[in-house]
Design a protein around this motif. Structure first.
Motif, PDB file in Angstrom:
ATOM      1  N   GLY A   1     -12.608   0.598  -0.387  1.00 51.96           N
ATOM      2  CA  GLY A   1     -11.494  -0.072   0.022  1.00 51.96           C
ATOM      3  C   GLY A   1     -10.147   0.624  -0.291  1.00 51.96           C
ATOM      4  N   LEU A   2     -10.176   1.179  -1.513  1.00 51.86           N
ATOM      5  CA  LEU A   2      -9.083   1.898  -2.099  1.00 51.86           C
ATOM      6  C   LEU A   2      -8.639   3.097  -1.306  1.00 51.86           C
ATOM      7  CD1 LEU A   2      -9.976   1.836  -5.945  1.00 51.86           C
ATOM      8  CD2 LEU A   2      -8.218   0.601  -4.679  1.00 51.86           C
ATOM      9  N   ALA A   3      -9.581   3.820  -0.630  1.00 53.99           N
ATOM     10  CA  ALA A   3      -9.129   4.989   0.200  1.00 53.99           C
ATOM     11  C   ALA A   3      -9.141   4.280   1.548  1.00 53.99           C
ATOM     12  CB  ALA A   3     -10.361   5.939   0.217  1.00 53.99           C
ATOM     13  N   ILE A   4      -9.655   3.362   2.099  1.00 50.71           N
ATOM     14  CA  ILE A   4      -9.377   2.949   3.670  1.00 50.71           C
ATOM     15  C   ILE A   4      -8.011   2.249   3.626  1.00 50.71           C
ATOM     16  CG2 ILE A   4     -10.562   1.333   5.440  1.00 50.71           C
ATOM     17  CD1 ILE A   4     -11.722   4.140   4.740  1.00 50.71           C
ATOM     18  N   GLY A   5      -7.519   1.437   2.630  1.00 53.81           N
ATOM     19  CA  GLY A   5      -6.361   0.639   2.649  1.00 53.81           C
ATOM     20  C   GLY A   5      -5.150   1.576   3.301  1.00 53.81           C
TER      21      GLY A   5
ATOM     22  N   ALA B   1      -1.684  16.190  -7.438  1.00 53.27           N
ATOM     23  CA  ALA B   1      -1.295  15.072  -6.045  1.00 53.27           C
ATOM     24  C   ALA B   1      -1.774  15.853  -4.699  1.00 53.27           C
ATOM     25  CB  ALA B   1       0.260  14.908  -5.913  1.00 53.27           C
ATOM     26  N   MET B   2      -1.516  17.442  -4.574  1.00 49.70           N
ATOM     27  CA  MET B   2      -1.794  17.967  -3.430  1.00 49.70           C
ATOM     28  C   MET B   2      -3.277  18.259  -3.211  1.00 49.70           C
ATOM     29  SD  MET B   2       0.588  21.408  -4.088  1.00 49.70           S
ATOM     30  CE  MET B   2       1.965  21.865  -2.947  1.00 49.70           C
ATOM     31  N   VAL B   3      -3.897  18.253  -4.315  1.00 46.29           N
ATOM     32  CA  VAL B   3      -5.416  18.263  -4.454  1.00 46.29           C
ATOM     33  C   VAL B   3      -6.091  17.065  -3.755  1.00 46.29           C
ATOM     34  CG1 VAL B   3      -7.487  18.601  -5.534  1.00 46.29           C
ATOM     35  CG2 VAL B   3      -5.669  20.169  -6.247  1.00 46.29           C
ATOM     36  N   ILE B   4      -5.398  15.961  -4.203  1.00 46.02           N
ATOM     37  CA  ILE B   4      -5.938  14.646  -4.090  1.00 46.02           C
ATOM     38  C   ILE B   4      -5.505  14.360  -2.379  1.00 46.02           C
ATOM     39  CG2 ILE B   4      -5.681  11.995  -4.262  1.00 46.02           C
ATOM     40  CD1 ILE B   4      -5.356  12.711  -7.336  1.00 46.02           C
ATOM     41  N   LEU B   5      -4.271  14.511  -2.240  1.00 45.72           N
ATOM     42  CA  LEU B   5      -3.948  14.426  -0.683  1.00 45.72           C
ATOM     43  C   LEU B   5      -4.738  15.250   0.219  1.00 45.72           C
ATOM     44  CD1 LEU B   5       0.144  14.205  -1.292  1.00 45.72           C
ATOM     45  CD2 LEU B   5      -1.795  12.188  -0.823  1.00 45.72           C
TER      46      LEU B   5
ATOM     47  N   ALA C   1       1.951  14.150  -9.223  1.00 46.65           N
ATOM     48  CA  ALA C   1       2.458  15.464  -8.688  1.00 46.65           C
ATOM     49  C   ALA C   1       3.240  16.229  -9.976  1.00 46.65           C
ATOM     50  CB  ALA C   1       3.820  14.999  -7.759  1.00 46.65           C
ATOM     51  N   ARG C   2       3.098  15.581 -11.113  1.00 49.42           N
ATOM     52  CA  ARG C   2       3.755  16.377 -12.464  1.00 49.42           C
ATOM     53  C   ARG C   2       2.560  17.171 -12.833  1.00 49.42           C
ATOM     54  NH1 ARG C   2       8.180  13.992 -15.708  1.00 49.42           N
ATOM     55  NH2 ARG C   2       8.088  15.302 -17.926  1.00 49.42           N
ATOM     56  N   ALA C   3       1.375  17.025 -12.763  1.00 50.44           N
ATOM     57  CA  ALA C   3       0.206  17.733 -13.383  1.00 50.44           C
ATOM     58  C   ALA C   3      -0.031  18.796 -12.199  1.00 50.44           C
ATOM     59  CB  ALA C   3      -0.999  16.877 -13.541  1.00 50.44           C
ATOM     60  N   GLY C   4      -0.253  20.208 -12.786  1.00 49.12           N
ATOM     61  CA  GLY C   4      -0.451  21.081 -12.005  1.00 49.12           C
ATOM     62  C   GLY C   4      -0.766  22.499 -12.630  1.00 49.12           C
ATOM     63  N   ALA C   5      -0.923  23.382 -11.801  1.00 47.78           N
ATOM     64  CA  ALA C   5      -1.092  24.871 -12.379  1.00 47.78           C
ATOM     65  C   ALA C   5      -0.520  25.875 -11.219  1.00 47.78           C
ATOM     66  CB  ALA C   5      -2.450  24.918 -12.564  1.00 47.78           C
ATOM     67  N   VAL C   6       0.042  26.838 -11.753  1.00 52.35           N
ATOM     68  CA  VAL C   6       0.573  27.904 -10.753  1.00 52.35           C
ATOM     69  C   VAL C   6      -0.512  28.956 -10.514  1.00 52.35           C
ATOM     70  CG1 VAL C   6       2.053  30.047 -10.584  1.00 52.35           C
ATOM     71  CG2 VAL C   6       2.828  27.931 -11.982  1.00 52.35           C
ATOM     72  N   VAL C   7      -0.912  29.015  -9.244  1.00 54.69           N
ATOM     73  CA  VAL C   7      -1.940  29.811  -8.443  1.00 54.69           C
ATOM     74  C   VAL C   7      -1.437  30.858  -7.686  1.00 54.69           C
ATOM     75  CG1 VAL C   7      -4.307  29.592  -7.154  1.00 54.69           C
ATOM     76  CG2 VAL C   7      -3.535  27.746  -8.590  1.00 54.69           C
TER      77      VAL C   7
ATOM     78  N   ILE D   1       0.700  -1.129   0.169  1.00 51.48           N
ATOM     79  CA  ILE D   1      -0.041   0.019  -0.088  1.00 51.48           C
ATOM     80  C   ILE D   1       1.009   1.351  -0.084  1.00 51.48           C
ATOM     81  CG2 ILE D   1      -1.752   1.383   1.533  1.00 51.48           C
ATOM     82  CD1 ILE D   1      -3.379  -1.137   1.922  1.00 51.48           C
ATOM     83  N   PRO D   2       1.819   1.337   0.842  1.00 49.26           N
ATOM     84  CA  PRO D   2       2.639   2.666   0.705  1.00 49.26           C
ATOM     85  C   PRO D   2       3.336   2.700  -0.692  1.00 49.26           C
ATOM     86  CG  PRO D   2       3.058   1.602   2.834  1.00 49.26           C
ATOM     87  CD  PRO D   2       2.262   0.557   1.951  1.00 49.26           C
ATOM     88  N   LEU D   3       3.664   1.631  -1.225  1.00 49.11           N
ATOM     89  CA  LEU D   3       4.310   1.942  -2.785  1.00 49.11           C
ATOM     90  C   LEU D   3       3.362   2.343  -3.513  1.00 49.11           C
ATOM     91  CD1 LEU D   3       6.448  -1.378  -2.900  1.00 49.11           C
ATOM     92  CD2 LEU D   3       7.254   1.064  -2.652  1.00 49.11           C
ATOM     93  N   ILE D   4       2.046   1.622  -3.462  1.00 43.25           N
ATOM     94  CA  ILE D   4       1.102   2.055  -4.257  1.00 43.25           C
ATOM     95  C   ILE D   4       0.897   3.584  -4.416  1.00 43.25           C
ATOM     96  CG2 ILE D   4      -1.479   1.719  -5.082  1.00 43.25           C
ATOM     97  CD1 ILE D   4      -0.800  -1.137  -4.565  1.00 43.25           C
ATOM     98  N   VAL D   5       0.589   3.973  -3.051  1.00 44.60           N
ATOM     99  CA  VAL D   5       0.184   5.481  -2.698  1.00 44.60           C
ATOM    100  C   VAL D   5       1.087   6.172  -3.351  1.00 44.60           C
ATOM    101  CG1 VAL D   5      -0.291   6.943  -0.757  1.00 44.60           C
ATOM    102  CG2 VAL D   5      -1.453   5.010  -0.761  1.00 44.60           C
ATOM    103  N   PHE D   6       2.612   5.960  -2.944  1.00 39.76           N
ATOM    104  CA  PHE D   6       3.642   6.777  -3.335  1.00 39.76           C
ATOM    105  C   PHE D   6       3.718   7.015  -4.831  1.00 39.76           C
ATOM    106  CE2 PHE D   6       8.157   7.472  -4.384  1.00 39.76           C
ATOM    107  CZ  PHE D   6       8.364   8.736  -3.910  1.00 39.76           C
ATOM    108  N   SER D   7       3.596   5.798  -5.518  1.00 33.64           N
ATOM    109  CA  SER D   7       3.532   5.913  -6.948  1.00 33.64           C
ATOM    110  C   SER D   7       2.324   6.791  -7.462  1.00 33.64           C
ATOM    111  CB  SER D   7       3.268   4.503  -7.547  1.00 33.64           C
ATOM    112  OG  SER D   7       2.155   4.176  -7.578  1.00 33.64           O
ATOM    113  N   LEU D   8       1.285   6.833  -6.972  1.00 27.57           N
ATOM    114  CA  LEU D   8       0.193   7.779  -7.378  1.00 27.57           C
ATOM    115  C   LEU D   8       0.451   9.013  -7.118  1.00 27.57           C
ATOM    116  CD1 LEU D   8      -2.833   5.367  -6.260  1.00 27.57           C
ATOM    117  CD2 LEU D   8      -2.077   5.756  -8.758  1.00 27.57           C
ATOM    118  N   ILE D   9       1.298   9.358  -5.960  1.00 27.53           N
ATOM    119  CA  ILE D   9       1.723  10.616  -5.663  1.00 27.53           C
ATOM    120  C   ILE D   9       2.659  11.144  -6.724  1.00 27.53           C
ATOM    121  CG2 ILE D   9       2.673  12.168  -4.079  1.00 27.53           C
ATOM    122  CD1 ILE D   9       1.715  10.405  -1.673  1.00 27.53           C
ATOM    123  N   CYS D  10       3.491  10.116  -7.241  1.00 29.93           N
ATOM    124  CA  CYS D  10       4.643  10.611  -8.056  1.00 29.93           C
ATOM    125  C   CYS D  10       3.731  10.884  -9.569  1.00 29.93           C
ATOM    126  CB  CYS D  10       5.425   9.271  -8.373  1.00 29.93           C
ATOM    127  SG  CYS D  10       6.803   9.127  -7.066  1.00 29.93           S
ATOM    128  N   LEU D  11       2.857  10.031  -9.695  1.00 31.02           N
ATOM    129  CA  LEU D  11       2.223  10.024 -11.167  1.00 31.02           C
ATOM    130  C   LEU D  11       1.356  11.566 -11.192  1.00 31.02           C
ATOM    131  CD1 LEU D  11       1.135   6.552 -11.575  1.00 31.02           C
ATOM    132  CD2 LEU D  11       2.521   8.050 -13.196  1.00 31.02           C
TER     133      LEU D  11
END
Length: 179
Positions: free
Chosen positions: A132-136, A54-58, A40-46, A28-38
């Motif tokens: 379960g994906l969020a509770i894991g 990633a910030m929004v999801i986290l 964290a590349r998409a974003g906008a300057v506000v 689970i930590p590996l999966i969560v970290f990979s999703l954060i990595c994936l």
């Protein structure tokens, strides 16, 4: 029983084998970290500040976890605050390196998950309920807290209910299907 205990119990019903739980400590930590990595590349300057997907999801997940339990929510926030900068660094790598690393970590995480469910002889919880994906991640955090000797009252209620749910699941498997 609180909403937190209900959700943890429902998830725990699929995770009563200690080998499965141990594989989840890695997967689970590996999966969560990979999703954060994936993400964290998409974003906008506000207003001069970069806001990534990633910030929004986290942020949304921490708000959800805080709504379930303040202590677990704050611990999860601390974990995310520590993980995000490393994931952001990975997201800045070249496209090939970023995708290879992120997808590779994701696949390795899922391999650990499925090995654990082989021992458990139960499908992953999210196959019956997508929550379960969020509770894991919260379940892994809770299990770590329980192993450290804290919040044992929650653990006791969670396990008692999880065993009942597991018994019902096992009974359904044994019942013949009438057509």
């Amino acid at each position: 029983m609180t909403k937190l205990e209900q959700l943890l119990s429902q998830y725990a019903a699929y995770h009563l084998d200690h080998k499965n739980i141990i594989t989840h400590f890695i997967g689970i930590p590996l999966i969560v970290f990979s999703l954060i990595c994936l993400t964290a590349r998409a974003g906008a300057v506000v207003s001069g500040f970069e806001v990534t997907l990633a910030m929004v999801i986290l942020t949304a997940s921490v708000i959800y976890y805080l709504s379930l339990d303040k202590i677990f929510g704050l611990i999860m926030l601390a974990v995310y605050v520590l993980a995000y900068p490393l994931a952001y660094i990975v997201a800045q790598w070249s496209m090939a390196a970023w995708l290879s690393a992120s997808i590779g970590i994701f696949i390795v995480g899922w391999i650990f998950q499925f090995v654990g469910h082989f021992y458990e002889k139960k499908k992953p919880a999210f196959m019956d309920d997508v929550i379960g994906l969020a509770i894991g991640p919260l379940f892994v955090l809770a299990e770590m807290v329980f192993m450290l000797g804290f919040r044992k009252d929650i653990e006791q209620r969670m396990l008692e209910e999880a065993r009942k749910q597991r018994a019902m699941m096992d009974q359904k498997v044994k019942e013949p299907v009438n057509v």
